[in-house]
Design an enzyme around this catalytic site. Structure first.
Site, PDB file in Angstrom:
ATOM      1  N   CYS A 120     -17.906   5.411  -8.889  1.00  0.00           N
ATOM      2  CA  CYS A 120     -17.386   4.140  -9.392  1.00  0.00           C
ATOM      3  C   CYS A 120     -18.019   3.890 -10.753  1.00  0.00           C
ATOM      4  O   CYS A 120     -19.049   4.474 -11.080  1.00  0.00           O
ATOM      5  CB  CYS A 120     -17.747   3.004  -8.443  1.00  0.00           C
ATOM      6  SG  CYS A 120     -16.872   1.471  -8.841  1.00  0.00           S
ATOM      7  N   CYS A 122     -18.850   0.692 -11.899  1.00  0.00           N
ATOM      8  CA  CYS A 122     -19.467  -0.634 -12.084  1.00  0.00           C
ATOM      9  C   CYS A 122     -20.968  -0.601 -12.343  1.00  0.00           C
ATOM     10  O   CYS A 122     -21.504  -1.481 -12.997  1.00  0.00           O
ATOM     11  CB  CYS A 122     -19.131  -1.555 -10.924  1.00  0.00           C
ATOM     12  SG  CYS A 122     -19.791  -1.026  -9.349  1.00  0.00           S
ATOM     13  N   CYS A 130     -15.396  -2.155 -12.418  1.00  0.00           N
ATOM     14  CA  CYS A 130     -15.316  -0.803 -11.856  1.00  0.00           C
ATOM     15  C   CYS A 130     -14.478   0.153 -12.684  1.00  0.00           C
ATOM     16  O   CYS A 130     -14.144   1.252 -12.217  1.00  0.00           O
ATOM     17  CB  CYS A 130     -14.791  -0.875 -10.420  1.00  0.00           C
ATOM     18  SG  CYS A 130     -15.869  -1.862  -9.355  1.00  0.00           S
ATOM     19  N   LYS A 195     -11.025  -1.451   0.978  1.00  0.00           N
ATOM     20  CA  LYS A 195     -12.228  -2.126   0.491  1.00  0.00           C
ATOM     21  C   LYS A 195     -11.837  -3.529   0.039  1.00  0.00           C
ATOM     22  O   LYS A 195     -10.997  -3.705  -0.844  1.00  0.00           O
ATOM     23  CB  LYS A 195     -12.843  -1.340  -0.669  1.00  0.00           C
ATOM     24  CG  LYS A 195     -14.046  -2.057  -1.272  1.00  0.00           C
ATOM     25  CD  LYS A 195     -14.764  -1.203  -2.292  1.00  0.00           C
ATOM     26  CE  LYS A 195     -15.910  -1.987  -2.909  1.00  0.00           C
ATOM     27  NZ  LYS A 195     -16.645  -1.216  -3.903  1.00  0.00           N
ATOM     28  N   ARG A 205     -25.239  -6.064  -5.379  1.00  0.00           N
ATOM     29  CA  ARG A 205     -25.081  -6.174  -6.837  1.00  0.00           C
ATOM     30  C   ARG A 205     -26.420  -6.417  -7.514  1.00  0.00           C
ATOM     31  O   ARG A 205     -26.617  -6.041  -8.663  1.00  0.00           O
ATOM     32  CB  ARG A 205     -24.030  -7.228  -7.172  1.00  0.00           C
ATOM     33  CG  ARG A 205     -22.654  -6.732  -6.703  1.00  0.00           C
ATOM     34  CD  ARG A 205     -21.523  -7.666  -7.020  1.00  0.00           C
ATOM     35  NE  ARG A 205     -20.295  -7.161  -6.388  1.00  0.00           N
ATOM     36  CZ  ARG A 205     -19.171  -7.829  -6.278  1.00  0.00           C
ATOM     37  NH1 ARG A 205     -19.090  -9.053  -6.782  1.00  0.00           N
ATOM     38  NH2 ARG A 205     -18.121  -7.299  -5.693  1.00  0.00           N
ATOM     39  N   GLU A 233      -2.895   1.107   2.103  1.00  0.00           N
ATOM     40  CA  GLU A 233      -3.938   1.742   1.282  1.00  0.00           C
ATOM     41  C   GLU A 233      -4.405   3.053   1.927  1.00  0.00           C
ATOM     42  O   GLU A 233      -4.538   4.077   1.263  1.00  0.00           O
ATOM     43  CB  GLU A 233      -5.151   0.810   1.120  1.00  0.00           C
ATOM     44  CG  GLU A 233      -4.984  -0.315   0.116  1.00  0.00           C
ATOM     45  CD  GLU A 233      -5.105   0.167  -1.330  1.00  0.00           C
ATOM     46  OE1 GLU A 233      -5.225   1.371  -1.557  1.00  0.00           O
ATOM     47  OE2 GLU A 233      -5.056  -0.694  -2.234  1.00  0.00           O
ATOM     48  N   LYS A 248     -14.372  -1.303   4.558  1.00  0.00           N
ATOM     49  CA  LYS A 248     -15.572  -1.948   4.023  1.00  0.00           C
ATOM     50  C   LYS A 248     -15.261  -3.386   3.650  1.00  0.00           C
ATOM     51  O   LYS A 248     -14.253  -3.606   2.987  1.00  0.00           O
ATOM     52  CB  LYS A 248     -16.026  -1.162   2.795  1.00  0.00           C
ATOM     53  CG  LYS A 248     -17.208  -1.755   2.091  1.00  0.00           C
ATOM     54  CD  LYS A 248     -17.501  -0.970   0.844  1.00  0.00           C
ATOM     55  CE  LYS A 248     -18.551  -1.720   0.060  1.00  0.00           C
ATOM     56  NZ  LYS A 248     -18.747  -1.195  -1.249  1.00  0.00           N
ATOM     57  N   SER A 274     -24.379  -4.704   2.350  1.00  0.00           N
ATOM     58  CA  SER A 274     -25.652  -5.354   2.035  1.00  0.00           C
ATOM     59  C   SER A 274     -25.774  -6.775   2.590  1.00  0.00           C
ATOM     60  O   SER A 274     -26.819  -7.160   3.106  1.00  0.00           O
ATOM     61  CB  SER A 274     -25.847  -5.367   0.521  1.00  0.00           C
ATOM     62  OG  SER A 274     -24.766  -6.022  -0.123  1.00  0.00           O
ATOM     63  N   TYR A 313     -27.728   0.282   5.886  1.00  0.00           N
ATOM     64  CA  TYR A 313     -29.116   0.173   5.431  1.00  0.00           C
ATOM     65  C   TYR A 313     -30.085   0.091   6.607  1.00  0.00           C
ATOM     66  O   TYR A 313     -31.287   0.187   6.424  1.00  0.00           O
ATOM     67  CB  TYR A 313     -29.277  -1.061   4.530  1.00  0.00           C
ATOM     68  CG  TYR A 313     -28.292  -1.053   3.379  1.00  0.00           C
ATOM     69  CD1 TYR A 313     -28.555  -0.319   2.231  1.00  0.00           C
ATOM     70  CD2 TYR A 313     -27.077  -1.741   3.456  1.00  0.00           C
ATOM     71  CE1 TYR A 313     -27.648  -0.275   1.192  1.00  0.00           C
ATOM     72  CE2 TYR A 313     -26.157  -1.702   2.420  1.00  0.00           C
ATOM     73  CZ  TYR A 313     -26.443  -0.969   1.296  1.00  0.00           C
ATOM     74  OH  TYR A 313     -25.536  -0.910   0.268  1.00  0.00           O
TER      75      TYR A 313
HETATM   76  C1  PBG Z   1     -19.309  -0.142  -6.099  1.00  0.00           C
HETATM   77  C2  PBG Z   1     -19.775  -0.496  -4.748  1.00  0.00           C
HETATM   78  C3  PBG Z   1     -20.108  -1.751  -4.212  1.00  0.00           C
HETATM   79  C4  PBG Z   1     -20.616  -1.521  -2.926  1.00  0.00           C
HETATM   80  C5  PBG Z   1     -20.543  -0.150  -2.706  1.00  0.00           C
HETATM   81  N1  PBG Z   1     -20.001   0.471  -3.838  1.00  0.00           N
HETATM   82  C6  PBG Z   1     -20.108  -3.093  -4.806  1.00  0.00           C
HETATM   83  C7  PBG Z   1     -18.916  -3.771  -5.229  1.00  0.00           C
HETATM   84  O1  PBG Z   1     -17.782  -3.343  -5.035  1.00  0.00           O
HETATM   85  O2  PBG Z   1     -19.107  -4.827  -5.819  1.00  0.00           O
HETATM   86  C8  PBG Z   1     -21.133  -2.570  -1.989  1.00  0.00           C
HETATM   87  C9  PBG Z   1     -22.108  -2.090  -0.974  1.00  0.00           C
HETATM   88  C10 PBG Z   1     -22.873  -3.150  -0.264  1.00  0.00           C
HETATM   89  O3  PBG Z   1     -22.665  -4.358  -0.445  1.00  0.00           O
HETATM   90  O4  PBG Z   1     -23.734  -2.752   0.508  1.00  0.00           O
HETATM   91  N2  PBG Z   1     -18.048  -0.522  -6.447  1.00  0.00           N
END
Ligand code: PBG
Length: 322
Positions: A120, A122, A130, A195, A205, A233, A248, A274, A313
């Protein structure tokens, strides 16, 4: 047959019986641990909203990964925090990019560990989106070029599997084509297919320093209200060559995990993100919940819903109990 002939409590009578009839058993094989790698040496920055997780420089990342591998962890998902960012996220495609460096070191020092890399832009763009920005929004087709480049570069440095998380249309096909053209026909793609634009990514983030500097991600990530769209998707990603499809976040989307599993004969991954992790840790710190039992119940529910792979995690904490 109903009561009194049928008594469902009969099979709950003893631990042995309960073990015998248990339908879902969590194992170490199911788990992937996300790790964050940053520049420098001997750097280990705690991520305040994700207790027990750190931004680590390559040397400490290797130490940490080795210890986890010795405890039975088989796979990690790598995220990079680069030294410099640029407008297009091209630093993610460099031979000496941060994840590339980590991949080389891990392959050398912990050769048995399976390496998955998030793909990605970002974490690598100055604006935190992204992909490449044109007229205030992420340009889909321009972004495909950098994603494909990043994937090939990661494969060249020893990454075993790529996991695109950007949500651009057509990215799985573009990445597959680029990998194949460069001799990486056997590198699998785990697509973040469904996602969602979720508030549960907040702590990540902070960890990845990837907060968008303007706007949000709703023009590319999915609306949490939609489930038909998730199936579309997933179908498109499979058509484009995804080997594994992901949902996700996990907990607020267990219905989506189940639908994806029953509608497609595909390996399914779920990302226990997270924010989901942070809520458990915060409540446990306050002494309000039994962390061990809650985590086991959460991870088991994600597997029961239909997920073959759980990215979490909590992996580092539960290894010893599985
Ligand atoms: C990157 C990405 C993100 C996460 C995984 N890959 C963040 C987002 O899309 O803002 C989030 C993972 C998490 O919150 O544990 N695009």
């Amino acid at each position: 047959m109903s009561f009194p002939v049928t008594r469902l409590r009969r099979l709950r009578k003893s631990p042995v019986l309960r073990d015998l009839v248990r339908e879902t058993v969590l194992t170490r094989d199911d788990l992937v641990m996300p790790l964050f790698v940053c520049p420098g040496t001997k750097v280990s920055n705690p991520i305040s909203s994700m207790p027990g997780n750190y931004q680590m420089s390559v040397d400490l990342l290797v130490e940490n990964a080795k210890a986890l591998y010795d405890k039975g962890l088989k796979s990690v998902l790598l995220f990079g925090i680069p030294e410099h960012k640029d407008e297009h996220g091209l630093v993610a495609c460099e031979h000496n990019g941060i994840v590339q460096k980590a991949a080389r070191a891990l392959k050398k020092e912990v050769p048995g560990l399976y390496l998955i890399a998030d793909v990605c832009n970002c974490e690598y763009t100055t604006h935190g989106h992204c992909g490449t920005i044109v007229n205030g929004d992420v340009d889909n087709d321009l972004t495909l070029v950098t994603l494909a480049k990043q994937s090939v570069s990661l494969a060249e440095e020893g990454i075993d599997m790529v996991a695109p998380s950007d949500m651009m249309d057509g990215r799985v096909g573009a990445i597959r084509q680029a990998l194949d053209a460069n001799g990486f026909q056997m590198t699998p793609i785990m697509a973040y297919s469904a996602k969602y634009a979720s508030a549960f990514y907040g702590p990540f983030r902070e960890a990845a320093e990837s907060t968008p500097q303007f706007g949000d991600r709703r023009t590319y990530q999915m609306d949490p209200a939609n489930s038909n769209e998730a199936l579309r998707e997933v179908a498109l990603d499979i058509e484009e060559g995804a080997d594994i499809v992901m949902v996700k976040p996990a907990l607020s989307y267990l219905d989506i995990i189940q639908k994806v599993k029953t509608n497609f004969n595909m390996p399914v991954a779920a990302y226990n993100v997270s924010g989901e992790f942070a809520m458990v840790k915060a409540a446990a710190e306050k002494g309000w919940i039994d962390e061990k039992r809650i985590v086991h119940e959460i991870l088991t529910s994600i597997k029961r819903a239909g997920s073959d792979i759980i990215i979490t995690y909590h992996a580092q904490d539960v290894l010893g109990d599985l």
